[in-house]
Design a protein around this motif. Sequence first.
Motif, PDB file in Angstrom:
ATOM      1  N   UNK A 138      30.356  42.205  38.120  1.00  0.00           N
ATOM      2  CA  UNK A 138      31.145  41.010  37.842  1.00  0.00           C
ATOM      3  C   UNK A 138      32.380  41.389  37.028  1.00  0.00           C
ATOM      4  N   UNK A 139      33.549  40.893  37.433  1.00  0.00           N
ATOM      5  CA  UNK A 139      34.776  41.199  36.693  1.00  0.00           C
ATOM      6  C   UNK A 139      35.063  40.192  35.576  1.00  0.00           C
ATOM      7  N   UNK A 140      34.025  39.642  34.960  1.00  0.00           N
ATOM      8  CA  UNK A 140      34.194  38.593  33.954  1.00  0.00           C
ATOM      9  C   UNK A 140      35.166  39.002  32.852  1.00  0.00           C
ATOM     10  N   UNK A 152      37.696  35.466  44.990  1.00  0.00           N
ATOM     11  CA  UNK A 152      38.028  34.940  43.673  1.00  0.00           C
ATOM     12  C   UNK A 152      36.958  33.957  43.210  1.00  0.00           C
ATOM     13  N   UNK A 153      36.251  34.336  42.135  1.00  0.00           N
ATOM     14  CA  UNK A 153      35.247  33.441  41.552  1.00  0.00           C
ATOM     15  C   UNK A 153      35.923  32.423  40.647  1.00  0.00           C
ATOM     16  N   UNK A 196      38.010  38.977  41.866  1.00  0.00           N
ATOM     17  CA  UNK A 196      38.506  38.337  40.652  1.00  0.00           C
ATOM     18  C   UNK A 196      37.465  37.401  40.056  1.00  0.00           C
ATOM     19  N   UNK A 197      37.500  37.273  38.743  1.00  0.00           N
ATOM     20  CA  UNK A 197      36.784  36.236  38.021  1.00  0.00           C
ATOM     21  C   UNK A 197      37.828  35.576  37.117  1.00  0.00           C
ATOM     22  N   UNK A 198      38.188  34.335  37.430  1.00  0.00           N
ATOM     23  CA  UNK A 198      39.259  33.656  36.689  1.00  0.00           C
ATOM     24  C   UNK A 198      38.714  32.638  35.681  1.00  0.00           C
ATOM     25  N   UNK A 199      37.437  32.773  35.324  1.00  0.00           N
ATOM     26  CA  UNK A 199      36.802  31.825  34.407  1.00  0.00           C
ATOM     27  C   UNK A 199      37.546  31.721  33.077  1.00  0.00           C
ATOM     28  N   UNK A 200      38.090  32.815  32.606  1.00  0.00           N
ATOM     29  CA  UNK A 200      38.761  32.833  31.302  1.00  0.00           C
ATOM     30  C   UNK A 200      40.262  32.568  31.390  1.00  0.00           C
ATOM     31  N   UNK A 201      40.756  32.242  32.566  1.00  0.00           N
ATOM     32  CA  UNK A 201      42.179  31.923  32.719  1.00  0.00           C
ATOM     33  C   UNK A 201      42.400  30.487  32.240  1.00  0.00           C
ATOM     34  N   UNK A 232      37.821  31.904  48.347  1.00  0.00           N
ATOM     35  CA  UNK A 232      37.612  31.162  47.105  1.00  0.00           C
ATOM     36  C   UNK A 232      36.121  30.921  46.932  1.00  0.00           C
ATOM     37  N   UNK A 233      35.549  31.447  45.855  1.00  0.00           N
ATOM     38  CA  UNK A 233      34.116  31.322  45.589  1.00  0.00           C
ATOM     39  C   UNK A 233      33.880  30.297  44.485  1.00  0.00           C
ATOM     40  N   UNK A 234      33.147  29.256  44.810  1.00  0.00           N
ATOM     41  CA  UNK A 234      32.851  28.214  43.834  1.00  0.00           C
ATOM     42  C   UNK A 234      31.348  28.042  43.701  1.00  0.00           C
TER      43      UNK A 234
END
Length: 157
Positions: free
Chosen positions: A66-68, A114-115, A87-92, A38-40
């Motif tokens: 970046x998988x943004x 996972x970002x 993963x980039x879950x910013x838009x989830x 887990x990347x924070x």
Amino acid sequence: MKKLIFKAMTGSPDETSDCGAKLASLIESDPSLPRFIALDGDLGTGKTEFVRGFVSVAAPGSAVRSPTYTLVNEYRAPAKKMPVFHFDVYRINNEDDLYSTGFYDYPDRGVCLVEWCELIPYALPESYISVVIEKTDLVGNDRKITVTLTVPDKKEG
């Protein structure tokens, strides 16, 4: 229960990348460590740079981006190594969105980095590695990186 794996102070993107490579080497040498990372960290702290270093060990020769907008990038590992899923879950927005990406199918298939995991606390596995990257200056590349192992508390009795 949380256990510190390592802390580092970095002053450049290359040093942040080196920390990712260090974690990949630790995971490769210790099969008991979780394969979920887990990347924070705030925008621009170096999460993708950390992944770039990790992938340089786990899937050498892969071009890390970046998988943004794609949500997940896969990096193929050489034989006898597990693939890496970034993963980039910013838009989830919610658990249904996350589920529709197939997110829950990935952890059994390889290493997951996972970002923005702070946005999906409900999706974290019981055991995982947390990487927190913090800026330590306003204009430069100085970072504090804290890598911890989170495992369930052992129940007595």
